[in-house]
Every structure is written in C-alpha cells, then in structure tokens.
Design an enzyme around this catalytic site. Structure first.
Site, PDB file in Angstrom:
ATOM      1  N   ARG A 125      32.959  44.709  42.594  1.00  0.00           N
ATOM      2  CA  ARG A 125      32.381  44.007  41.446  1.00  0.00           C
ATOM      3  C   ARG A 125      33.101  42.677  41.308  1.00  0.00           C
ATOM      4  O   ARG A 125      34.319  42.632  41.175  1.00  0.00           O
ATOM      5  CB  ARG A 125      32.545  44.826  40.160  1.00  0.00           C
ATOM      6  CG  ARG A 125      31.620  44.370  39.021  1.00  0.00           C
ATOM      7  CD  ARG A 125      31.937  45.047  37.704  1.00  0.00           C
ATOM      8  NE  ARG A 125      33.242  44.651  37.224  1.00  0.00           N
ATOM      9  CZ  ARG A 125      34.178  45.504  36.800  1.00  0.00           C
ATOM     10  NH1 ARG A 125      33.967  46.802  36.786  1.00  0.00           N
ATOM     11  NH2 ARG A 125      35.356  45.048  36.392  1.00  0.00           N
ATOM     12  N   GLU A 144      38.058  37.499  39.330  1.00  0.00           N
ATOM     13  CA  GLU A 144      38.611  38.350  40.392  1.00  0.00           C
ATOM     14  C   GLU A 144      37.473  39.127  41.023  1.00  0.00           C
ATOM     15  O   GLU A 144      36.354  39.155  40.507  1.00  0.00           O
ATOM     16  CB  GLU A 144      39.644  39.331  39.812  1.00  0.00           C
ATOM     17  CG  GLU A 144      39.040  40.319  38.811  1.00  0.00           C
ATOM     18  CD  GLU A 144      40.061  41.258  38.192  1.00  0.00           C
ATOM     19  OE1 GLU A 144      41.246  41.195  38.560  1.00  0.00           O
ATOM     20  OE2 GLU A 144      39.658  42.050  37.329  1.00  0.00           O
ATOM     21  N   ASN A 146      36.902  43.111  42.272  1.00  0.00           N
ATOM     22  CA  ASN A 146      37.463  44.464  42.274  1.00  0.00           C
ATOM     23  C   ASN A 146      36.887  45.220  43.458  1.00  0.00           C
ATOM     24  O   ASN A 146      35.674  45.408  43.531  1.00  0.00           O
ATOM     25  CB  ASN A 146      37.069  45.209  40.991  1.00  0.00           C
ATOM     26  CG  ASN A 146      37.475  44.449  39.742  1.00  0.00           C
ATOM     27  OD1 ASN A 146      38.603  44.551  39.311  1.00  0.00           O
ATOM     28  ND2 ASN A 146      36.556  43.678  39.176  1.00  0.00           N
ATOM     29  N   SER A 151      34.287  50.021  37.771  1.00  0.00           N
ATOM     30  CA  SER A 151      33.667  50.997  36.858  1.00  0.00           C
ATOM     31  C   SER A 151      32.571  50.389  35.987  1.00  0.00           C
ATOM     32  O   SER A 151      32.291  49.202  36.036  1.00  0.00           O
ATOM     33  CB  SER A 151      34.741  51.638  35.987  1.00  0.00           C
ATOM     34  OG  SER A 151      35.411  50.645  35.244  1.00  0.00           O
ATOM     35  N   LYS A 305      45.277  39.979  44.470  1.00  0.00           N
ATOM     36  CA  LYS A 305      45.267  38.622  43.905  1.00  0.00           C
ATOM     37  C   LYS A 305      45.795  37.606  44.918  1.00  0.00           C
ATOM     38  O   LYS A 305      45.356  36.464  44.955  1.00  0.00           O
ATOM     39  CB  LYS A 305      46.117  38.573  42.626  1.00  0.00           C
ATOM     40  CG  LYS A 305      45.709  39.567  41.551  1.00  0.00           C
ATOM     41  CD  LYS A 305      44.303  39.324  41.038  1.00  0.00           C
ATOM     42  CE  LYS A 305      43.916  40.302  39.942  1.00  0.00           C
ATOM     43  NZ  LYS A 305      43.671  41.669  40.424  1.00  0.00           N
ATOM     44  N   LYS A 364      49.016  36.081  37.193  1.00  0.00           N
ATOM     45  CA  LYS A 364      48.383  37.349  37.575  1.00  0.00           C
ATOM     46  C   LYS A 364      49.230  38.125  38.580  1.00  0.00           C
ATOM     47  O   LYS A 364      49.527  37.612  39.657  1.00  0.00           O
ATOM     48  CB  LYS A 364      47.010  37.075  38.210  1.00  0.00           C
ATOM     49  CG  LYS A 364      46.055  36.290  37.314  1.00  0.00           C
ATOM     50  CD  LYS A 364      44.735  36.055  38.006  1.00  0.00           C
ATOM     51  CE  LYS A 364      43.632  36.772  37.276  1.00  0.00           C
ATOM     52  NZ  LYS A 364      42.320  36.605  37.899  1.00  0.00           N
ATOM     53  N   GLU A 368      45.183  46.001  39.598  1.00  0.00           N
ATOM     54  CA  GLU A 368      43.823  46.192  39.099  1.00  0.00           C
ATOM     55  C   GLU A 368      43.890  46.904  37.758  1.00  0.00           C
ATOM     56  O   GLU A 368      44.934  47.407  37.346  1.00  0.00           O
ATOM     57  CB  GLU A 368      43.018  47.045  40.096  1.00  0.00           C
ATOM     58  CG  GLU A 368      42.845  46.418  41.461  1.00  0.00           C
ATOM     59  CD  GLU A 368      42.107  45.101  41.419  1.00  0.00           C
ATOM     60  OE1 GLU A 368      41.243  44.908  40.545  1.00  0.00           O
ATOM     61  OE2 GLU A 368      42.404  44.236  42.248  1.00  0.00           O
ATOM     62  N   GLY A 369      42.724  47.014  37.096  1.00  0.00           N
ATOM     63  CA  GLY A 369      42.626  47.878  35.924  1.00  0.00           C
ATOM     64  C   GLY A 369      42.718  47.165  34.582  1.00  0.00           C
ATOM     65  O   GLY A 369      42.631  47.786  33.538  1.00  0.00           O
ATOM     66  N   ARG A 450      30.682  42.323  29.757  1.00  0.00           N
ATOM     67  CA  ARG A 450      31.672  42.844  28.806  1.00  0.00           C
ATOM     68  C   ARG A 450      32.085  41.713  27.871  1.00  0.00           C
ATOM     69  O   ARG A 450      32.232  40.569  28.302  1.00  0.00           O
ATOM     70  CB  ARG A 450      32.903  43.372  29.546  1.00  0.00           C
ATOM     71  CG  ARG A 450      32.632  44.654  30.323  1.00  0.00           C
ATOM     72  CD  ARG A 450      33.736  44.951  31.303  1.00  0.00           C
ATOM     73  NE  ARG A 450      33.874  43.878  32.271  1.00  0.00           N
ATOM     74  CZ  ARG A 450      34.887  43.771  33.118  1.00  0.00           C
ATOM     75  NH1 ARG A 450      35.852  44.659  33.115  1.00  0.00           N
ATOM     76  NH2 ARG A 450      34.932  42.772  33.983  1.00  0.00           N
TER      77      ARG A 450
END
Length: 474
Positions: A125, A144, A146, A151, A305, A364, A368-369, A450
């Site tokens: 994603r 970024e 992923n 998710s 990254k 950064k 992830e997450g 989002r």
C-alpha cells in the site's frame, strides 16, 4: 477544497441525527474492531473509528495515485530481486539497527541455500498526502510504501456504504451516488488466489500469520471470506504455532499440523516486538520453504525507509527500472525531499540543517506500523543526541508535507461528538504475482483514506489516531 456539506457542519441537530445513523450503519455493514479490553474475543465488539462525512480529495491527484501504482509494484518487485542494491543500500543501517540486520541475515541465508520459492506475491500500500506548496496548489507526495501487513483493505471495502447512508440522511442523495465503489479485500484475495493456484496443489491451504493480539480481525476476515468463497481453505496461525508445529519436507514444502501450506500471508512480523528467539526461528523456517510468502523477506526489506530514501537519489530509479522512462517519471513525481543521515559530510550537513529548522522535516526510523516518526522539538532533541553517532544512520529525514486542513467529525466509540480540524492520507493497494521471471498479475486493488485531527502528527487507525474515511472527488 470545498465540499457540498460545509453547511451541515454548522447544523448541530442534523449532525447529531446523522452520527446516530452512521454508527448503526457501521455496525450493520461490519465496520468492526474488537475492543481494547477484550482484544481476542469477538463477543464484545465495537465499530472501527470513522469520519461522519466523506473528505474532499482532488480527483486529478486521486487518478495520479492510481496511475502510478503498477509502476510501484514493478519497482518493489525489482528491488526484492536485486541482492546487490539491498546489500549496498542497507549496509549502514544494519550496523546500527538490529531488527533490519536480522531480517537481512535471513535474506542472505535463504539466497545462499538457494530459493525454494518460485511464485512471488506482493501486496503493498503506497500512502500519500496532498502537499499544498507555496502557491497553495495541492500535489501528491508519497509518505511511504508498506510492503508487509498493509491493513484496512477489508474494513474500507465496507465504509463507502456507511458514508452513502449518512449523505442520504442529510438530503444529499446526488452526492451519495458520486461516491466511488471500493473493494480492496476482493483485489487482495484475487492476488492470494492467483498465487495459490500457481503453487499448484488443490489441497494446500493459505495461512494467515497473525499477531497474538488480534483487535483488527474483521479486517482480515473480509479477505479471508473472499478466499473461502473461492473454495480456498484458510488457516490462521501465530509465529509460536509455526515454531511448535511447522515443518519442511525434503522438497521444502511447508506443513502445519499435517496440512501443506501454499501461501503465507503475513499480518504480523513488521516490528521488533513481534519477535523473540522462537519467532525468529519460525520466520527462518517460513522463508526457507517453497510456500509463497506475502511478502518474502526481500520484499519486506524493499519497504524500509532507507530504501525509500535511496530511491530518491538521481539515477537510482533508472538503474532499477531500465527502459521504463515513463514509469520512472510517474514515480519520481510523487517523491517528497528525502535525505540520508549516513556518516560523512552529506549527513552532517542535513543533520545540522534539521536541528536548526526542525519544523521543515520529519525524522523516520526503519519501522512499520505508524506512530514512530518524530517532529519539531522532539526531532531536534533526538538528532542533537545522535548527530555524531552512527546511530543516526538508522533514520532518514524527509521534508514535512503541509496539507490543507478541513473540518469533519471523527466518530469513536465512547467519545463525545465534536468537530475537528483534520488532514487526510490516501493509500492505494497494489497486488502483483510473479512466476519465475514472468509478471502474471499487476494491479491497483483499491484505496484507503484515513483522516486524523491536525494535533496528531503521526499514527494510523490501528495506532488509535487516524479514522477510516471515504474520498469525495472534487
């Protein structure tokens, strides 16, 4: 960016009624998460947080994000196959970042043994924000990409219907009809199903590798159900199950509880806290197997990254995607400024610039997450502490993106209803399947919007900061 419901935001009774309808619609459509109190039980659930109203997204930027996704799929796949590029790019990072180093060691061990896997499945994603430059014109800038456990493809498939209902209740049926259909869970499942089919065993299963705490199970179940509908058997296991019951036969076929596994779909394994010694051993067992890993460890490393920063260097994209000048141009157009903090003059200079003007940048780490990035005063303090230490090479610096805020209501269980100034992040899901050297599937599989209140610098839905949204193209 004006939307045709700015009037609604000022109408308190209308908002109250719409919010009540919205919550019921979310429960009805299955926009659900387990609760913090009972994260592994489905007998008490609540709605996943979401916006009351769809958010405006410039249609040209939305189309641009979709148009470049197949290029990003090709790029991620090319990086995952380029041992020398990964080795060179991550050389400084693996000296100071133990997590990336352990992933890299498994990658090298598997290559030395010889890859047993011949079918490769990527589900990624790519996330963007809309940067309002000096002249106020919004531009698409990548935050970024992923490459593991991307998710909310499931829940976002169900959010459009909720926003459609809200708009109708507010007397905006025409606007409701303009909301785009969106079903990433179907697209993700198509990729998994294709990989399962190419693996070539009708009786083999798809294994979802899941976390110990599974609040976001319904998001995964959306994808799972699509597979069951195709008569593909799905099992759900944790790393410790793999450690205790996983095995390889002489042909490196993976077995769990006596069942052959065709595809391992990771919804876990992306942060250091997911691992103890047993889990690292389980990960190695999975990587050595013939099963299709989504992602294999090289593809997970392609999402770091440090790789993202290296891609922004002149000439890098051209070397990774030779003969694809148009794809390179489309990809490069989405890049924000990215800077290396490697030891040496270049790194010293950018570290000093960021310490002097921290509000220009985001710091950064290789994680992830969500919820890991550093901003402003915190960024300055951390950089001052590590500026002369090799530890700084485990971070990259990125230009801070400045989107145009808009007003919306963020609906969260047990939270009061109040209007917030918000910014949004658009993610495009990509799915590709490669068999040997042949790309068998390469698709953009849907989108995720989002939205969060501007006082929160960082964090996604799972981190409890952002909420699910639906784009309204303007």
């Amino acid at each position: 960016m004006a939307v045709p419901w700015d009037d609604v935001l000022r109408d308190e009774p209308a908002v109250q009624e719409a919010a009540s309808v919205a919550v019921d619609a979310a429960l009805l459509e299955g926009v659900l998460m387990r609760t913090e109190g009972e994260p592994n039980a489905s007998d008490v659930v609540n709605y996943a947080p979401f916006t009351l109203l769809p958010s405006a997204v410039p249609s040209a930027l939305f189309e641009q994000a979709y148009a470049v996704q197949q290029d990003f799929n090709l790029l991620v796949d090319a990086i995952s196959q380029n041992k020398e590029f990964l080795e060179r790019t991550l050389a400084s990072t693996i000296k100071v970042d133990d997590f990336t180093a352990r992933l890299f060691r498994i990658h090298m061990q598997v290559l030395e043994e010889g890859l047993a896997q011949s079918v490769f499945l990527g589900i990624n994603r790519s996330d963007y924000m809309f940067d309002c430059g000096v002249d106020g014109t919004p531009a698409l800038k990548q935050i970024e990409i992923n490459t593991i456990a991307a998710s909310f493809g499931g829940l976002t498939s169900r959010t459009v219907a909720v926003h459609g209902r809200v708009l109708k209740v507010l007397g905006k049926s025409k606007e409701a009809s303009r909301l785009l259909p969106n079903n990433p869970s179907k697209g993700l499942a198509l990729g998994i199903a294709k990989a399962w089919e190419l693996y070539g065993s009708q009786s083999a299963v798809v294994m979802f590798l899941v976390e110990e705490v599974q609040r976001n199970i319904f998001d995964q179940r959306c994808v799972e159900n699509e597979l069951w509908n195709r008569n593909i058997r799905v099992i759900r296991k944790r790393f410790r199950d793999v450690f205790e019951k996983g095995s390889l036969d002489d042909a490196k076929r993976l077995y769990m509880d006596g069942q052959e596994v065709a595809v391992v779909y990771y919804r876990e394994g992306y942060v250091p806290t997911n691992y103890n010694q047993q889990n690292w051993e389980a990960r190695l067992l999975l990587e050595r197997s013939r099963a299709v890993k989504c992602p294999d460890i090289a593809t997970q490393l392609a999402g770091t990254k440090k790789v993202q920063q290296e891609l922004s260097r002149p000439g890098t994209l051209e070397r990774l995607l030779p003969g694809r000048a148009e794809a390179v141009a489309r990809i490069r157009a989405t890049f924000a400024g990215l800077y290396s903090l490697d030891m040496g003059e270049e790194g010293d200079k950018i570290a000093a610039t960021a310490i002097a003007d921290p509000d220009r940048f985001v710091l950064k780490p290789q994680r992830e997450g969500g919820g890991n990035n550093l901003y402003g005063e915190e960024l300055r303090q951390v950089l001052e502490k590590i500026r002369d230490s090799p530890e700084r090479t485990s971070y990259i610096l990125m230009d801070k993106i400045k989107p145009q805020p808009a007003m919306n209501y963020l609906l969260r269980a047990h939270s009061p209803l109040h209007v917030s100034e918000c910014i949004s992040e658009l993610g495009i899901f990509g799915v590709y399947v490669r068999q040997g050297k042949e790309m068998v599937m390469n698709e953009a599989a849907g989108h995720l919007l989002r939205t969060k209140a501007i006082e929160h610098a960082d964090g996604g839905v799972a981190a409890g900061v952002a909420v699910l949204d639906t784009p309204y193209l303007v």
